[in-house]
Structure formats: C-alpha cells, structure tokens
Design a protein around this motif. Sequence first.
Motif, mmCIF file in Angstrom:
data_model
loop_
_atom_site.group_PDB
_atom_site.id
_atom_site.type_symbol
_atom_site.label_atom_id
_atom_site.label_comp_id
_atom_site.label_asym_id
_atom_site.label_seq_id
_atom_site.Cartn_x
_atom_site.Cartn_y
_atom_site.Cartn_z
ATOM 1 N N GLU A 95 23.090 -98.362 -29.308
ATOM 2 C CA GLU A 95 23.181 -98.262 -27.851
ATOM 3 C C GLU A 95 23.858 -99.485 -27.253
ATOM 4 N N THR A 96 23.633 -100.633 -27.845
ATOM 5 C CA THR A 96 24.197 -101.869 -27.319
ATOM 6 C C THR A 96 25.710 -101.913 -27.453
ATOM 7 N N ILE A 97 26.259 -101.502 -28.594
ATOM 8 C CA ILE A 97 27.700 -101.621 -28.801
ATOM 9 C C ILE A 97 28.458 -100.596 -27.979
ATOM 10 N N GLY A 98 27.814 -99.486 -27.598
ATOM 11 C CA GLY A 98 28.411 -98.541 -26.661
ATOM 12 C C GLY A 98 29.796 -98.068 -27.028
ATOM 13 N N VAL A 104 28.342 -92.198 -33.143
ATOM 14 C CA VAL A 104 28.202 -91.529 -34.442
ATOM 15 C C VAL A 104 26.924 -91.984 -35.136
ATOM 16 N N ILE A 105 26.593 -93.263 -35.015
ATOM 17 C CA ILE A 105 25.333 -93.738 -35.595
ATOM 18 C C ILE A 105 24.161 -92.995 -34.961
ATOM 19 N N ALA A 106 24.165 -92.891 -33.624
ATOM 20 C CA ALA A 106 23.088 -92.180 -32.940
ATOM 21 C C ALA A 106 23.050 -90.715 -33.339
ATOM 22 N N ALA A 107 24.225 -90.087 -33.445
ATOM 23 C CA ALA A 107 24.288 -88.679 -33.847
ATOM 24 C C ALA A 107 23.752 -88.509 -35.260
ATOM 25 N N GLY A 108 24.150 -89.404 -36.151
ATOM 26 C CA GLY A 108 23.657 -89.327 -37.526
ATOM 27 C C GLY A 108 22.163 -89.564 -37.608
ATOM 28 N N MET A 109 21.657 -90.516 -36.840
ATOM 29 C CA MET A 109 20.223 -90.791 -36.847
ATOM 30 C C MET A 109 19.429 -89.616 -36.285
ATOM 31 N N GLN A 122 18.764 -88.900 -30.198
ATOM 32 C CA GLN A 122 19.480 -87.943 -29.353
ATOM 33 C C GLN A 122 19.620 -88.474 -27.934
ATOM 34 N N GLN A 123 18.593 -89.147 -27.461
ATOM 35 C CA GLN A 123 18.667 -89.738 -26.124
ATOM 36 C C GLN A 123 19.741 -90.809 -26.050
ATOM 37 N N VAL A 124 19.839 -91.627 -27.099
ATOM 38 C CA VAL A 124 20.887 -92.656 -27.132
ATOM 39 C C VAL A 124 22.256 -92.004 -27.155
ATOM 40 N N ARG A 127 23.069 -90.684 -23.727
ATOM 41 C CA ARG A 127 23.357 -91.764 -22.786
ATOM 42 C C ARG A 127 24.751 -92.345 -23.026
ATOM 43 N N LEU A 128 25.108 -92.514 -24.296
ATOM 44 C CA LEU A 128 26.436 -93.040 -24.597
ATOM 45 C C LEU A 128 27.517 -92.074 -24.120
#
Length: 428
Positions: A95-98, A104-109, A122-124, A127-128
């Motif tokens: 979320e920080t690097i935006g 993709v990291i958030a999607a993979g997680m 999914q929330q991250v 938001r991105l």
Amino acid sequence: MARPKSRRGGRVTPKGTRGRTSQRAVTGRHRPVPDDRTTRELAMLVADIEHCIDTHDDDDLIATETAVSCTIGMHLTSDWNPFGVRAPAVLAHAETIGSAAGGVIAAGMSVYGPSASRQRAQQVLDRLGADGASVPPWATSLGAAEAVGAVKLCDEWDEYAAVVVDFARPDGSVHEVCASLHPFGWGIAHDLAVTPAGQSAPRLQEAGLVAETIALDAAQELLARGLEHLDEAIADWWDNDLDLDADIDLRMLVGQRVEALPSAERTCEGDAIDDEDVAERLADVVGGFVDLPFPLGEHKEDLAGLVVAATMFSQACRDPDVLRWTPPRIETFIERFLPLWDADDDLSGYDPFAEFGEPGDGFEFSGERLATIDSAFPRWLRYVAERRGDGPETLEQNLAAAKASLRRLRVKITGSPIPLAAPRIQWA
C-alpha cells in the motif's frame, strides 16, 4: 529454481527471473520501521514482482500465475517458509509504494496469501486502484478458476497414485493441477504440475497407472493431506538436500487451487484418528506375531527388531494399515527402508525420496540377523495375510516379491545370493 540452503539475508527469485534492487522511495503514513532483513526482503519482493509485470505474457496466464504465486510464497512467512516476511508487513509495504507492483502484490496476496489476510489484501488492491495505480488488468484474473472434474490414477495395488483436477477459467480455457502422492512417504504430494488440460494423464498412464473418476471432495482430501506433508518436508528443505525446488515453485498456486475444492463433510467424531487406538492395534499385531512359535535358529531379538521396523515403516505409508502388504511395499521396505533404519531414531532419518544406498549401521546386518530376516519375513507375510483375510493369490504375489527383494538385499550385503542354512522349525 536453484536456491541457497539458507535464505537468512539471502536472495531468492522465481525460476527464470532476474531480481533487481528497487530504488523506489517509500513514503506514506507512519508505520513501524522494519528491520534491515525485512527491508531487504520487501525490496526483493517488489523487484521480483516488477519483473513478473515486465515479462507477463497475455497468452500464458499459467506462467504468470506461477511466477506471481511463487514470488509471494518465497518472500512470505508461512508454515513451510520460516524466513519470509509476515503478511501484514507485506500488505503495508504494497500500500505504501502505491505502484503497479504494489497492486500486483495485493492482488496476489488476496488469492495466495493466508486466509486471514485476503480480505485486507483486497481492500488494499481496491484502494490502490481508486488512487490511480496502474494495476495490470490481468491481476484481477489471478486465481479465477473453477474445478470441473478430477481423476485419480493408481497402480494395480493402489500404492503409486496421482490426482489430476481440471479447472475452467471464465474465458472457457481449461487447465489441470496434478500431484503425485508418495506411497511410502506419508502420501506426500510431489511432482506438482499446473499445465493445459490433458497433459498429465497420458504420461501417468504410460507409467502403468490406471485412471478412475473421483469426486472433487475426495480429490481435495487426498491433495490437502499430501500438501500438509509436503509443507513439513519443505520446512526441513532449508537445511537438507531434498530435491523439492520445482514443488516449492508451485506450492502456493497448487495450494490455492486445492483450497478452492469442496471439502468432504465430517459428520462423525469417529472420523478422527485416535493415536491410542493406533498404538493399541499395533501392539496387538506385533505381540500376536512375536508370541507365535518360531523356528530354531531365529534370534528373538532380531525377530522383534524386524517386526518393529515393519510396523514403523507401515506408519510412513500413504495407507498406514500395518496388515496391508503389497509387492511394491515389500520391495521398498526390504531394499530401501530396512538397511537404513535405526530403531533409536524411529523415522527421523527416513527419506522416502532416497535411492537404495549402502546399508547403514542402524540395523547392523550380521549373517545371523540376515538369516533371521530370510526366515521370519515370509512368516510375517503369512501372519498378516491371515489376520487381514487376504486371498492366496495376494499372498503368493507378496511371497514372490519378498523372495526377490531378500535375494537382492543379501547380494548387497554379502556379495552372494546364497543364504545361510535356513533355521530348522522348532515348535516345542
């Protein structure tokens, strides 16, 4: 994917990637400052994900899913990876690097990460996307697949087995997840594969396995148990020589697909295995055999050691029934397990993937001990066959397998196929 034995501060990337150190500045809300190792690990995760984005092929989503899931698995703390970063820190960094990599990291997680962190991931991701991050469209396709059928392939004794499950994507394409189940290594899942549909079954059938359709919940039970044992092996992999690189690459992807399968309902408390019941049954089987009259010339101590080894080996089999013996099981026990077994270590030194090697010191094969095994093991097979109710054909197959394996063991140890004089029967 060749990796160092220990990843403490090391470098790990999926097969075929070239990790690059990320120079992206980290900004955003106040967060706990990660230590140096975590900072390096997160930087490598971002670099590896950026490489996945750069090399993504729109026509090969299997390869993309493999790369993304493997990258996340190798940088994330899990049951089999003690050297990764915890999920909250990974998501906070994404979320920080935006950026596209963060998305993709958030999607993979949200697909491959721990179940407790998927909603947060999914929330991250949402938001991105709302903040304008250029998340690749294919990121939302990760994990989008529905199981449509499963087959189990096995040999005539149901020892060597594999499970293949077909999955359909929303675009209509079908791919398959395949895993072999080690017959004499706790049913550990290995030789994992995720390929276009129709590739695994012909290869396995050429190896002599026969396919039968099974329910999806039956496939889930076999694969979930196999992956649990694989996780135990991978956890040991960091400090030993097990060749599990290819399975590690696919562990997260296959695990996600297995989790998507329906689970069999457990309606009876009796479905759980009671360790005390197992121990009591083993004691009954062993005691019943050792108390039988045995031929003059057999050493009772060696006889007891043989039977204890047989019961311990049975507990390492995919089917742990101590009374169930088959030609493949007999061959593995006599030629691979017995020469290396050490009663003091139980099963701690047993490697189901090891090839037949030099006999170790654990069983200390003397000529007398080998003569006892020559005499006693066929009697053991007759004893368990009678208790289990096996027919004469099954017994004869097992006795023939034992004769051949004992001969090979004798040659390995003594250099001669000729046994010592057989013990004389003494029933008094």
